[in-house]
Design an enzyme around this catalytic site. Structure first.
Site, PDB file in Angstrom:
ATOM      1  N   THR A  95       0.930  -1.126   0.074  1.00  0.00           N
ATOM      2  CA  THR A  95      -0.017  -0.226  -0.035  1.00  0.00           C
ATOM      3  C   THR A  95       0.991   1.231  -0.136  1.00  0.00           C
ATOM      4  OG1 THR A  95      -1.624  -1.344   1.163  1.00  0.00           O
ATOM      5  CG2 THR A  95      -1.420   1.159   1.676  1.00  0.00           C
ATOM      6  N   ASN A 148      -4.115  -3.259  -2.515  1.00  0.00           N
ATOM      7  CA  ASN A 148      -3.940  -4.584  -1.624  1.00  0.00           C
ATOM      8  C   ASN A 148      -2.603  -5.295  -1.862  1.00  0.00           C
ATOM      9  OD1 ASN A 148      -4.550  -6.028   0.521  1.00  0.00           O
ATOM     10  ND2 ASN A 148      -5.641  -7.804  -0.690  1.00  0.00           N
ATOM     11  N   SER A 190      -7.468  -1.518   7.067  1.00  0.00           N
ATOM     12  CA  SER A 190      -6.253  -1.346   8.061  1.00  0.00           C
ATOM     13  C   SER A 190      -5.972   0.251   7.769  1.00  0.00           C
ATOM     14  CB  SER A 190      -5.401  -2.239   8.337  1.00  0.00           C
ATOM     15  OG  SER A 190      -6.108  -3.482   8.675  1.00  0.00           O
ATOM     16  N   GLY A 211      -0.848  -3.782   5.425  1.00  0.00           N
ATOM     17  CA  GLY A 211      -1.594  -4.433   5.789  1.00  0.00           C
ATOM     18  C   GLY A 211      -1.995  -4.511   7.247  1.00  0.00           C
TER      19      GLY A 211
HETATM   20  O1  DON Z   1      -6.826  -1.878   3.185  1.00  0.00           O
HETATM   21  C1  DON Z   1      -6.041  -2.666   3.813  1.00  0.00           C
HETATM   22  O2  DON Z   1      -5.978  -2.820   5.147  1.00  0.00           O
HETATM   23  C2  DON Z   1      -5.105  -3.669   3.017  1.00  0.00           C
HETATM   24  N1  DON Z   1      -5.665  -3.647   1.696  1.00  0.00           N
HETATM   25  C3  DON Z   1      -3.826  -3.053   3.041  1.00  0.00           C
HETATM   26  C4  DON Z   1      -2.777  -3.880   2.017  1.00  0.00           C
HETATM   27  C5  DON Z   1      -1.282  -3.345   2.580  1.00  0.00           C
HETATM   28  O3  DON Z   1      -1.008  -2.483   2.991  1.00  0.00           O
HETATM   29  C6  DON Z   1      -0.518  -3.803   1.711  1.00  0.00           C
HETATM   30  N2  DON Z   1       0.928  -3.732   2.024  1.00  0.00           N
HETATM   31  N3  DON Z   1       1.780  -3.202   2.537  1.00  0.00           N
END
Ligand code: DON
Length: 582
Positions: free
Chosen positions: A387, A407, A459, A480
């Site tokens: 992200t 994601n 998150s 994540g």
């Molecule tokens: O929205 C969320 O919590 C996840 N889709 C975030 C994914 C994420 O941070 C991947 N990477 N580092």
């Protein structure tokens, strides 16, 4: 001898970096960049995970644009230069602070489940979650929100026309940019996933399948074309017309379910931010469908009842209290958090000081409570891998904290033919089956079950801090499930230990998410502390795990000093991160 050793180490490091095309997926590569001090500026600052994108935002600030103009420019530029997470085909959250009105807007442009989505769509005949389907197919994609979010933010809170703020992104896609070391390395690592899709193979690799080496010009003509259509037509250029046609055609051809109607119905939502307080600081952060804001405030409330400062930063006693508060927060997350348009999230109860006191009372300050003995509160008091985050501040003191994502790194790996952009695999953020963890090991149930039009729980935690009515800090992170605890520690370092923003960002972090029952510690914590935590009953883990690298997050942050300077803190955990001020 010592000198020789240093030179030899540097030599090996340089050799390794220049031959990065051969890096294997299993190699843990942690490169700290050299920007260990904050960038200081007076008139504006953009801090993002990628240098060209930070500079694109700064270019707009220098033209006289405000923080929102610069944020939108950075967001579109990251879609070009940081395709790991920068995107058109994903979604996210943008927090906007308008200094003159002293108002914060929480803009939710998270993906929505298509109309044909249903609760059991990712279960196989035996009723088990089909991880391949929920992560690496076109069914894994939610209806993208980024273009709506960025264009809406600009329309309402920006000052410059869309084509002006998109110009740097279009230029970077059309004329190309010199391939960066970090993108080259990342494409090498994810080559298998990307090459499995002919369109991604075409967009990100040379015709013979080889990598663009660092320094070679990398162009994305299809993406440039799509960006130009958006620049001319606004959101309609994405959700209707030729780009939408291409997206829907890709869905139809390969088992996806997003329709023209889904795209037309996509909308972003302005929500009321979550507000918390901690020892005189005001924390303003993202509400559901992010779980981040609720739980950051919940954990801060738990800590506020103890004298944290005297325990010492990152001492065993300090980390123990953080860890225990994390376990309770993630347990509650699994039961109570979801899209507020579909599920009544008990925000006030979860963020109340009284509820935090009940958690604090349960925590043994000398001993870890096994996760198996912690459950989500049975009831609450009645309610009355990429992200990317960037932070922007302009001369007037307006701020933006934006976190958006596909994601996974490169989403589901699939590009829309002819349109030059990747699609998300955000459907994995739903709870595909109650009690079965998602890719980040997160558990969920009813609150986060799949329903048409619903937004998956996130998150992502873009956050602002205020002190004495003045803006102090903007932060956020990828990672994540670890995003929440990364943001929690970054702001805690400032509020509890008066760290400047760079020190707060650099300090070693920890993470616990209830399940798995594991206290993850970054390198940089002392072996004594780890031992003491082990003796208190924590299951301490270091180094890369299936879900995370050896480092936690990438908190591209900034801070306004009392004398009116803006400090930009690029997080050294990601090599390309850059604070561009002027
Ligand atoms: O929205 C969320 O919590 C996840 N889709 C975030 C994914 C994420 O941070 C991947 N990477 N580092």
């Amino acid at each position: 001898m010592q000198m020789l050793r240093i030179v030899a180490t540097l030599f090996v490091a340089i050799g390794f970096m220049t031959s990065s095309g051969s890096v294997q997926a299993s190699d843990p590569i942690i490169v700290y960049n050299t920007q260990f001090h904050p960038t200081i500026a007076r008139s504006g600052m953009v801090v993002s995970q990628e240098t060209y994108a930070s500079k694109a935002g700064r270019e707009i600030l220098q033209m006289g644009g405000n923080a929102v103009d610069a944020a939108v420019a950075t967001g579109f530029a990251l879609a070009v230069t940081h395709p790991q997470a920068g995107n058109l085909g994903g979604g996210g959250f943008m927090m906007i602070y308008l200094r003159e009105e002293d108002r914060v807007i929480a803009l939710d442009y998270r993906e929505m489940a298509p109309a044909a989505a249903h609760r059991d769509m990712f279960l196989d005949e035996e009723g088990n979650v089909d991880n391949q389907r929920v992560r690496f197919t076109l069914k894994a994609s939610g209806v993208p929100g980024t273009v709506m979010g960025l264009t809406k933010a600009l329309e309402k809170y920006g000052t410059l026309p869309l084509d002006v703020v998109m110009a740097p992104a279009i230029r970077l896609a059309e004329e190309g940019f010199e391939m960066t070391w970090e993108l080259n390395e990342s494409l090498g690592r994810y080559a298998k996933r990307l090459k499995a899709d002919p369109e991604s193979a075409k967009n990100y690799f040379k015709p013979d399948g080889s990598l663009y080496e660092a320094g070679e010009v990398f162009r994305q003509p299809d993406l440039a074309h799509t960006l130009k259509i958006i620049a001319a037509k606004g959101a309609k250029g994405f959700y209707e017309g030729p780009v939408a046609d291409k997206l829907v055609a890709a869905m139809k051809a390969n088992g996806g379910i997003i329709t023209h109607d889904d795209l037309k119905k996509y909308h972003s939502v302005e929500r009321s931010p979550i507000e918390g307080s901690y020892r005189g600081f005001k924390v303003v952060t993202m509400p559901p469908p992010s779980s981040g804001g609720v739980h950051v405030v919940q954990m801060l409330n738990v800590l506020e009842g103890w004298d944290m400062k005297s325990l010492g930063h990152n001492s065993a006693g300090y980390i123990h209290r953080l860890t225990e508060s994390m376990k309770y927060a993630y347990a509650d997350r699994s039961k109570y958090l979801g899209d507020p348009d579909y599920f009544d999230v008990p925000v006030s109860a979860l963020t109340s000081k009284d509820y935090a006191a009940t958690i604090r009372a349960k925590i043994n300050v000398n001993k870890a409570t096994p996760s198996s003995e912690i459950a989500p509160a049975p009831s609450l008091p009645h309610e009355s891998n990429d992200t990317t985050h960037f932070s922007v501040m302009d001369k007037a003191g307006n701020m933006v904290a934006n976190t958006y994502t596909l994601n996974f790194t490169y989403g589901n790996g699939k590009s829309v033919p002819g349109a030059g952009f990747l699609l998300n695999n955000e459907m994995d953020d739903f709870s595909a089956k109650a009690g079965v963890p998602n890719a980040f090991g997160l558990l969920g149930g009813e609150a986060n079950a799949i329903e048409p039009g619903k937004r998956p729980l996130s998150s992502m935690t873009p956050t602002f801090l205020f002190k004495d009515g003045k803006p102090l800090m903007a932060t956020g992170s990828p990672g994540g499930s670890t995003i929440i605890t990364v943001v929690f520690q970054a702001i805690l370092n400032v509020m509890e230990f008066d760290m400047n923003v760079q020190a707060a960002v650099n300090a070693p972090r920890i993470h616990h998410q209830w399940y798995p029952d594991r206290l993850f510690m970054e390198p940089g914590h002392s072996i004594d502390t780890r031992r003491l935590l082990g003796e208190m009953g924590h299951n301490v883990k270091m180094g890369p795990t299936e879900a995370w690298d050896s480092v936690l997050g990438s908190a591209q942050s900034l801070m306004l000093t009392p004398s009116g300077y803006i400090m930009g803190a690029a997080d050294p955990r990601r090599p390309g991160s850059y604070a561009a001020g002027f």
